[in-house]
Design a protein around this motif. Structure first.
Motif, short mmCIF file in Angstrom:
data_model
loop_
_atom_site.label_atom_id
_atom_site.label_comp_id
_atom_site.label_asym_id
_atom_site.label_seq_id
_atom_site.Cartn_x
_atom_site.Cartn_y
_atom_site.Cartn_z
N ASP A 174 0.81 -1.21 0.00
CA ASP A 174 0.00 0.00 0.00
C ASP A 174 0.84 1.27 0.00
N GLY A 175 2.16 1.12 -0.05
CA GLY A 175 3.05 2.29 -0.14
C GLY A 175 3.30 3.00 1.18
N ALA A 176 2.88 2.43 2.30
CA ALA A 176 3.11 3.05 3.60
C ALA A 176 4.61 3.05 3.93
N PRO A 177 5.08 4.05 4.71
CA PRO A 177 6.51 4.11 5.04
C PRO A 177 7.04 2.83 5.69
N ALA A 178 6.21 2.20 6.54
CA ALA A 178 6.66 0.97 7.19
C ALA A 178 6.87 -0.15 6.17
N MET A 179 6.18 -0.05 5.04
CA MET A 179 6.33 -1.06 3.99
C MET A 179 7.54 -0.78 3.10
N ILE A 180 7.69 0.48 2.66
CA ILE A 180 8.66 0.78 1.61
C ILE A 180 9.81 1.67 2.08
N GLY A 181 9.96 1.84 3.39
CA GLY A 181 11.08 2.64 3.91
C GLY A 181 12.40 2.17 3.34
N ARG A 182 13.27 3.11 2.98
CA ARG A 182 14.50 2.77 2.25
C ARG A 182 15.42 1.86 3.05
N GLU A 183 15.51 2.06 4.35
CA GLU A 183 16.45 1.28 5.15
C GLU A 183 15.76 0.27 6.07
N LYS A 184 14.68 0.69 6.74
CA LYS A 184 14.04 -0.18 7.72
C LYS A 184 12.66 -0.66 7.31
N GLY A 185 12.27 -0.38 6.08
CA GLY A 185 10.97 -0.84 5.61
C GLY A 185 10.94 -2.35 5.43
N ALA A 186 9.74 -2.93 5.45
CA ALA A 186 9.61 -4.38 5.30
C ALA A 186 10.16 -4.85 3.96
N VAL A 187 9.91 -4.08 2.90
CA VAL A 187 10.39 -4.47 1.57
C VAL A 187 11.92 -4.46 1.53
N ALA A 188 12.54 -3.46 2.14
CA ALA A 188 14.01 -3.38 2.17
C ALA A 188 14.60 -4.60 2.89
N ILE A 203 -1.22 -0.43 -7.80
CA ILE A 203 -1.61 0.41 -8.94
C ILE A 203 -2.94 1.12 -8.68
N ILE A 204 -3.88 0.44 -8.04
CA ILE A 204 -5.17 1.08 -7.73
C ILE A 204 -4.96 2.25 -6.78
N HIS A 205 -4.15 2.04 -5.76
CA HIS A 205 -3.90 3.10 -4.78
C HIS A 205 -3.22 4.30 -5.43
N GLN A 206 -2.29 4.03 -6.32
CA GLN A 206 -1.60 5.13 -7.01
C GLN A 206 -2.57 5.92 -7.88
N SER A 207 -3.48 5.23 -8.57
CA SER A 207 -4.44 5.94 -9.43
C SER A 207 -5.36 6.83 -8.60
N VAL A 386 -0.24 15.27 -15.53
CA VAL A 386 1.07 15.35 -14.87
C VAL A 386 1.18 14.32 -13.75
N ASN A 387 0.12 14.20 -12.93
CA ASN A 387 0.14 13.25 -11.81
C ASN A 387 0.32 11.81 -12.29
N ILE A 478 6.02 -13.01 -15.05
CA ILE A 478 5.30 -11.74 -15.16
C ILE A 478 3.84 -11.90 -14.73
N LEU A 479 3.20 -12.97 -15.20
CA LEU A 479 1.79 -13.19 -14.88
C LEU A 479 1.58 -13.56 -13.42
N THR A 480 2.64 -13.97 -12.74
CA THR A 480 2.55 -14.30 -11.31
C THR A 480 2.45 -13.04 -10.46
N MET A 481 2.88 -11.92 -10.97
CA MET A 481 2.96 -10.69 -10.19
C MET A 481 1.59 -10.07 -9.97
N PHE A 482 1.28 -9.75 -8.70
CA PHE A 482 0.07 -9.01 -8.37
C PHE A 482 0.19 -7.58 -8.92
N GLY A 483 -0.93 -7.03 -9.40
CA GLY A 483 -0.92 -5.64 -9.83
C GLY A 483 -1.38 -4.68 -8.75
N SER A 484 -2.09 -5.23 -7.74
CA SER A 484 -2.65 -4.36 -6.70
C SER A 484 -2.85 -5.17 -5.42
N THR A 485 -3.29 -4.48 -4.38
CA THR A 485 -3.63 -5.14 -3.11
C THR A 485 -5.14 -5.29 -2.99
#
Length: 497
Positions: A174-188, A203-207, A386-387, A478-485
């Motif tokens: 969902d793009g939350a800092p705890a998920m995507i934080g550069r150093e301590k995020g779960a994804v990192a 992708i839905i959340h971004q739109s 632009v967005n 490629i087809l295995t990848m989720f596009g959204s949550t």
């Protein structure tokens, strides 16, 4: 021999009764119904049907058999656990055969203020030749919701289901800092276990983020929601009066819709309903003896403000249409990105249309009728362009990969395609991949079959693995990848979180 036949008959009858009980438990589980329905409703309904349809001995025999079916809240709970374990075993076996898995992760807080982490997994079922989307796990985050806590929870789920971190090809969050934080995020932290992990924002959340309103339009939207809340929810008596008034004047609808902040499409639907009965609503407000009613009546009498409302009605309808295309299960990342790219082109068309006859903006066309300035609407479309460009032009999933899945026969830059593939999947050998793509494009039979089927079926069931092993493996990844949550959001909704 007679006693043996009696025992065999009894054993078979009991087996059938147990099978009936399991089937009922399965159906109740599928429809998310409590197991108490089995003993209280299902068995009673079956008995009533038997007594109504049959007479004499057949009726008595069937009623006796129904009574033998073991149905109760406790027995159905046990059978539900048996079915769950069996399904889980089958899914785990299928996952272990899959070349890779994709994850969708989201976190939400329930009504008791407990943080719940939910993870879905998507993989290719080699036996069924189809993709499966399954709940990997849901777990409460007892204290904090830091990136470390989320990482440990995901890692525990993967371990329990026997999935190695290196088997995970992608993760949508969902793009939350705890998920995507550069150093301590779960994804990192997950990338430390699997450096080749592909991570991206839902992708839905971004739109939805792209469609944020300007201050002027946001104020207009808030005023509209306040007015509708005043008419719809501030007084039960007033609400009844409104519905009766709308019925008396034979309006296009007999009520207004109430906005729900949790629902993505809510505001657009609320505005569309209001617009269909706006004149009747204005008349009703004019008859009320209330200070707020007077203020809202003046608001509806202001042409410039109603012009803005008309624009909001149309633009939210277009954004809702995009949102609906992005929602749903079993949508690959390619399908979602295709919908986004299509909408980006539509925005350019919308901009030209607003400066012309407003064919794609029926509410604006009806309200403005080419007599008033629409430059503020054009500016809003420019901001949308632009967005969307800022968020999706640099999206980690390239256009060549989308084209490869949707139609590999139109790829002209073979070398550029292989370079893009190797950027995402380090294990790919570009030389053989290029040769396989050229061979595929030259195969007249496969080209004809592609035109008769959908892309997913083409890659999974039509393209022979022996002739095109590299291409088919890339397609499966490629087809295995989720596009959204979306699955996570839908599950939270089902759980009433």
């Amino acid at each position: 021999e007679q006693s043996t036949r009696i025992l065999s008959h009894t054993f078979t009858a009991q087996q059938r009764a147990n099978e009936c009980s399991l089937r009922v438990a399965w159906i109740l589980g599928q429809h998310k119904k409590p197991f108490t329905d089995a003993c209280m409703l299902v068995k009673e309904c079956m008995s009533v049907v038997a007594e109504t349809l049959l007479d004499g001995k057949p009726k008595q025999e069937l009623c006796d058999k129904i009574k033998q079916i073991p149905m109760s809240a406790s027995s159905d709970t046990k059978k539900g656990e048996i079915l769950t374990q069996d399904v889980l075993t089958q899914l785990n076996e299928a996952k272990h055969k899959a070349p890779c898995v994709g994850l969708a992760v989201d976190e939400s807080t329930d009504i008791c203020d407990n943080a719940q982490l939910l993870v879905y997994v998507r993989f290719f079922n080699t036996d069924q030749k189809a993709f499966c989307e399954d709940l990997l796990g849901v777990t409460p985050l007892q204290t904090s919701t830091r990136g470390e806590d989320i990482y440990l929870a995901i890692k525990e789920m993967l371990t329990k289901r026997g999935i190695e971190p290196t088997q995970v090809v992608s993760i949508a969050t969902d793009g939350a800092p705890a998920m995507i934080g550069r150093e301590k995020g779960a994804v990192a932290r997950l990338k430390e276990d699997n450096p080749e992990l592909i991570a991206y924002h839902c992708i839905i959340h971004q739109s939805v983020l792209c469609a944020s309103l300007s201050d002027e339009h946001a104020e207009m939207m808030n005023t509209m929601m306040k007015m509708i809340h005043f008419l719809r929810a501030s007084s039960s008596t007033q609400h009844r009066m409104l519905r009766e008034f709308l019925r008396e004047v034979d309006a296009n609808a007999d009520d207004l819709l109430l906005h729900n902040n949790v629902r993505w499409l809510s505001k657009g639907k609320v505005l569309a309903r209001f617009w269909s009965i706006r004149r009747e609503v204005a008349s009703f407000l004019a008859e009320l003896r209330h200070q707020k009613a007077t203020q809202f009546s003046l608001f509806l009498g202001n042409e410039k403000q109603i012009d803005n409302v008309a624009f909001l009605v149309d633009i939210t309808a277009h954004l809702n249409e995009l949102n609906l295309r992005l929602q749903g299960e079993d949508n690959s990342i390619c399908e979602l990105m295709t919908a986004v790219r299509s909408f980006q082109k539509k925005l350019e068309l919308f901009k030209e249309d607003l400066q012309g006859d407003c064919a794609h903006f029926p509410a604006v066309q009806e309200q403005v009728q080419g007599q008033r300035d629409v430059s503020s609407f054009v500016d809003f479309i420019d901001k949308l362009i632009v967005n969307f460009s800022n968020r999706f032009d640099s999206f980690s999933f390239g256009q060549q990969l989308t084209m490869f899945i949707q139609n590999p026969f139109i790829i002209t830059d073979v070398r550029g395609f292989s370079e893009e593939v190797t950027q995402h999947f380090k294990w790919v050998n570009p030389g053989p991949l290029q040769m396989q793509l050229v061979d595929l494009q030259a195969d007249v039979s496969l080209r004809a079959q592609f035109l008769r089927t959908d892309p997913s079926t083409f890659w999974l069931q039509t393209v022979p693995e022996t002739a095109f092993p590299g291409l088919r493996k890339v397609a499966i990844y490629i087809l295995t990848m989720f596009g959204s949550t979306y699955n996570c959001k839908a599950a939270f909704s089902t759980m009433n979180i």
